[in-house]
Design an enzyme around this catalytic site. Structure first.
Site, PDB file in Angstrom:
ATOM      1  CE  LYS A 209      -3.397   2.432   2.785  1.00  0.00           C
ATOM      2  NZ  LYS A 209      -4.366   2.335   3.881  1.00  0.00           N
ATOM      3  CE  LYS A 262      -5.925   1.850  -0.288  1.00  0.00           C
ATOM      4  NZ  LYS A 262      -6.290   1.904   1.091  1.00  0.00           N
TER       5      LYS A 262
HETATM    6  C1  PBG Z   1      -7.174   3.153   5.888  1.00  0.00           C
HETATM    7  C2  PBG Z   1      -7.502   3.110   4.442  1.00  0.00           C
HETATM    8  C3  PBG Z   1      -7.370   4.102   3.444  1.00  0.00           C
HETATM    9  C4  PBG Z   1      -7.927   3.566   2.282  1.00  0.00           C
HETATM   10  C5  PBG Z   1      -8.336   2.281   2.581  1.00  0.00           C
HETATM   11  N1  PBG Z   1      -8.078   2.004   3.909  1.00  0.00           N
HETATM   12  C6  PBG Z   1      -6.901   5.489   3.508  1.00  0.00           C
HETATM   13  C7  PBG Z   1      -5.536   5.849   3.867  1.00  0.00           C
HETATM   14  O1  PBG Z   1      -4.636   5.014   3.978  1.00  0.00           O
HETATM   15  O2  PBG Z   1      -5.356   7.043   4.090  1.00  0.00           O
HETATM   16  C8  PBG Z   1      -8.040   4.285   0.965  1.00  0.00           C
HETATM   17  C9  PBG Z   1      -9.081   3.779   0.029  1.00  0.00           C
HETATM   18  C10 PBG Z   1      -9.444   4.696  -1.063  1.00  0.00           C
HETATM   19  O3  PBG Z   1      -8.832   5.737  -1.320  1.00  0.00           O
HETATM   20  O4  PBG Z   1     -10.427   4.359  -1.737  1.00  0.00           O
HETATM   21  N2  PBG Z   1      -5.859   3.206   6.222  1.00  0.00           N
END
Ligand code: PBG
Length: 341
Positions: A209, A262
């Site tokens: 991520k 992601k």
């Molecule tokens: C929580 C999380 C996030 C997303 C999914 N789980 C946001 C972040 O890391 O700030 C983002 C999903 C999206 O943008 O659709 N940590």
């Protein structure tokens, strides 16, 4: 080009016979030779749930996406999703109260836990995946517990992530999906689940991520933006692809059942590299910013939304994703169902 052997390819003699357009001539021919398909059965629809009663609240930054209260409003949404042939949802909760420990995230009657129970009561066959993180639940909006100088403390945080995952599994989640990007989070969660008697609950790890600007609309939707600083000390540097392999390897060794890349679109090379190296089911998250950019352009009449969404989802599939988590899941499924007529 060599032309001394009998079986050797001779471009000079045969090139006029090579006409790739033959296979593009009709719709049916193109369907016949299509290399990839996006299957509705492998789409996941994200859902935001918030406290309240009879709430279906618009999210301005994500046209077409809403926040639901865990009651009849959520039931209707789940029914619609299931009627479209979608098998899985990914839940995010907006608590009414935030604190330093994100305690609503592991409250047995927290909003996500209520939503999980509700879905499992009304449509038990729907695969319920729940996000395991603290950013929507902490006062400061970081994904864990803060220590000295405002840094997120890894060890403390993973023990809380274990508690959160366990409370979601107890509520009935089929899959827990840790997204906090803490080291050893998969191991901590696996141990917490197993010792709580939930050895059958699967882990979909957000294994690579990236610290991405594409999460902007989500942070408004989930109320989870950090109040200071950024997430670069835990989420990955967008410049790194080899590191994604390493992150994924670690999560696989710690017991992840599914892995993820992601965001999706700016990271299709990472998706393809991860696909080549790991046999596990691989998910790609087509995130909020990727959704909102297309919606904004479409609302302005600048692009043909259906075509662009088709192209985007197939690009993610072509790069190697099995599972696609997308806010377009319902739109896409609706179109697919109606084109089958
Ligand atoms: C929580 C999380 C996030 C997303 C999914 N789980 C946001 C972040 O890391 O700030 C983002 C999903 C999206 O943008 O659709 N940590």
């Amino acid at each position: 080009m060599r032309s001394d052997s009998k079986n050797e390819w001779k471009y000079e003699e045969s090139h006029t016979a090579l006409k790739p357009r033959r296979l593009r001539a009709t719709f049916e021919m193109r369907e016949l030779v299509a290399e990839t398909r996006v299957d509705v059965a492998q789409l996941v629809m994200p859902i935001f749930v918030r406290e309240g009663r009879n709430v279906k609240e618009k999210i301005d930054e994500m046209p077409g996406i809403f926040r639901y209260s865990p009651d009849g409003e959520l039931d209707k949404e789940i029914q619609e999703i299931s009627d479209l042939g979608i098998n899985a949802v990914l839940l995010f909760g907006l608590p009414t109260k935030k604190d330093l420990l994100g305690s609503e995230a592991y409250n047995p009657s927290g909003v996500v836990q209520q939503a999980i129970r509700r879905i499992k009561d009304t449509k038990p066959e729907i695969v319920v995946i729940s996000d395991v993180c603290m950013c929507g639940y902490t006062e400061h909006g970081h994904c864990g517990i803060l220590g000295q100088g405002g840094t997120v403390e890894n060890e403390k945080t993973i023990s809380y992530l274990g508690k959160i995952a366990l409370s979601q599994a107890s509520a009935g989640a089929d899959i827990v999906a840790p997204s906090a990007m803490m080291d050893d989070q998969v191991l901590a969660i696996r141990r917490a689940l197993d010792s709580g008697g939930f050895d059958r609950t699967a882990i979909m790890s957000y294994s690579s991520k990236f610290a991405s600007g594409f999460y902007g609309p989500f942070r408004v939707a989930a109320g989870s933006a950090p109040s200071f600083g950024d997430r670069k000390s835990y989420q990955m540097d967008p410049r790194n692809a080899r590191e994604a392999i390493r992150e994924t390897q670690i999560d696989v060794e710690q017991g992840a059942d599914m892995i993820m890349v992601k965001p999706a679109l700016a990271y299709l090379d990472v998706l393809s590299a991860v696909r080549q190296r790991f046999p596990l089911p691989l998910a790609a998250y087509n995130v909020s910013g990727e959704y909102s950019m297309i919606k904004a352009a479409s609302i302005n009449g600048w692009i043909d939304e259906a075509r662009v969404v088709d192209e985007v989802l197939h690009s993610i599939r072509r790069a190697g994703a099995d599972i696609i988590i997308s806010y377009f899941s319902k739109d896409y499924s609706r179109r697919r169902n109606s084109s089958k007529g």
